[in-house]
Design an enzyme around this catalytic site. Sequence first.
Site, PDB file in Angstrom:
ATOM      1  N   GLU A  40       1.653   2.656 -18.468  1.00 39.10           N
ATOM      2  CA  GLU A  40       2.352   1.480 -17.943  1.00 39.10           C
ATOM      3  C   GLU A  40       2.346   0.394 -19.016  1.00 39.10           C
ATOM      4  O   GLU A  40       1.393   0.274 -19.795  1.00 39.10           O
ATOM      5  CB  GLU A  40       1.603   0.982 -16.700  1.00 39.10           C
ATOM      6  CG  GLU A  40       2.141  -0.288 -16.078  1.00 39.10           C
ATOM      7  CD  GLU A  40       1.227  -0.833 -14.982  1.00 39.10           C
ATOM      8  OE1 GLU A  40       1.728  -1.572 -14.127  1.00 39.10           O
ATOM      9  OE2 GLU A  40       0.008  -0.518 -14.989  1.00 39.10           O
ATOM     10  N   LYS A 108       8.351  -0.308 -10.145  1.00 37.98           N
ATOM     11  CA  LYS A 108       7.096  -0.324  -9.379  1.00 37.98           C
ATOM     12  C   LYS A 108       7.270  -1.050  -8.050  1.00 37.98           C
ATOM     13  O   LYS A 108       7.751  -2.180  -7.992  1.00 37.98           O
ATOM     14  CB  LYS A 108       6.021  -1.001 -10.231  1.00 37.98           C
ATOM     15  CG  LYS A 108       4.623  -1.023  -9.621  1.00 37.98           C
ATOM     16  CD  LYS A 108       3.671  -1.705 -10.588  1.00 37.98           C
ATOM     17  CE  LYS A 108       2.241  -1.739 -10.085  1.00 37.98           C
ATOM     18  NZ  LYS A 108       1.360  -2.470 -11.033  1.00 37.98           N
ATOM     19  N   CYS A 144       0.379   2.602 -11.508  1.00 40.18           N
ATOM     20  CA  CYS A 144      -0.857   1.829 -11.367  1.00 40.18           C
ATOM     21  C   CYS A 144      -1.237   1.582  -9.900  1.00 40.18           C
ATOM     22  O   CYS A 144      -1.654   2.495  -9.211  1.00 40.18           O
ATOM     23  CB  CYS A 144      -0.720   0.531 -12.172  1.00 40.18           C
ATOM     24  SG  CYS A 144      -2.303  -0.182 -12.684  1.00 40.18           S
TER      25      CYS A 144
END
Length: 264
Positions: A40, A108, A144
């Site tokens: 990321e 995300k 994440c």
Amino acid sequence: MRVALCQLAVTKDPKTNLERARAAVAEAAAAGARLAVLPEATLVRFGRDALAAAEPLDGPFVSGLAEAAREHGVAVLAGVFEPSGDGRVYNTAVAIEADGSLAGSYRKIHLFDSFGGRESELVRPGDTPVVVGLAGLRLGLVTCYDVRFPELARRLVDLGAEAFAVIAAWGSGPMKEDHWVTLVRARAIENTMWTIAVGQAPAPEFRDGFGVGRSMLVDPMGVVRTDLGPDAAVRVAELDLAATERVRAVLPCLEHRRLRGNGS
């Protein structure tokens, strides 16, 4: 197939980060990998620098990754930032095929407004789970903090994912590294799914806490096949989809689901 886990230390300079990413792709190719997974925020280190560094997916950073993919014949997955149009950025995973073409991208969904962090101040959330065809695999993309939400992983299964790719800049702190290892293994176990989890390596020159390393390839039984520890490294490991079939033959938990509402 051979998959490269590219655990990079990311700086505040996109040019430096692109050089490190290109070197990692070259190393992955030399070791016979078909897919190189980078962390990321490979574009630039987390923080307000992301606002200035954000670029569209046809910008110089992604174009540089595409050039490296094409030069070395390796598919690439990496985290970047895109302008969102509201003064923030999207935290985006970009998937590039070995011929340099854009296979897909994922913005995300779950933002890290926890442990004192406020990702939503800089990042606009996405709203669409993504499974992308890359290097002959159907990869479910997870970024994440997303890994804390099992309903996203299960939705990716229902969308046809054959493996998960989790990219991260996991924060340090009490129990945080333990959470990372546990959550990655849990997503693999509960979905009987290969899980490629790649995080940033710690960068000693920054004291922002981002990056604990511990990139892992986890098999469908939850066995950690490789763990990179804390240091920057590129490591190639074998992912065998036939193992998924063998595991699901004896552990058909996906078939045994009774509650299927909202993809869960």
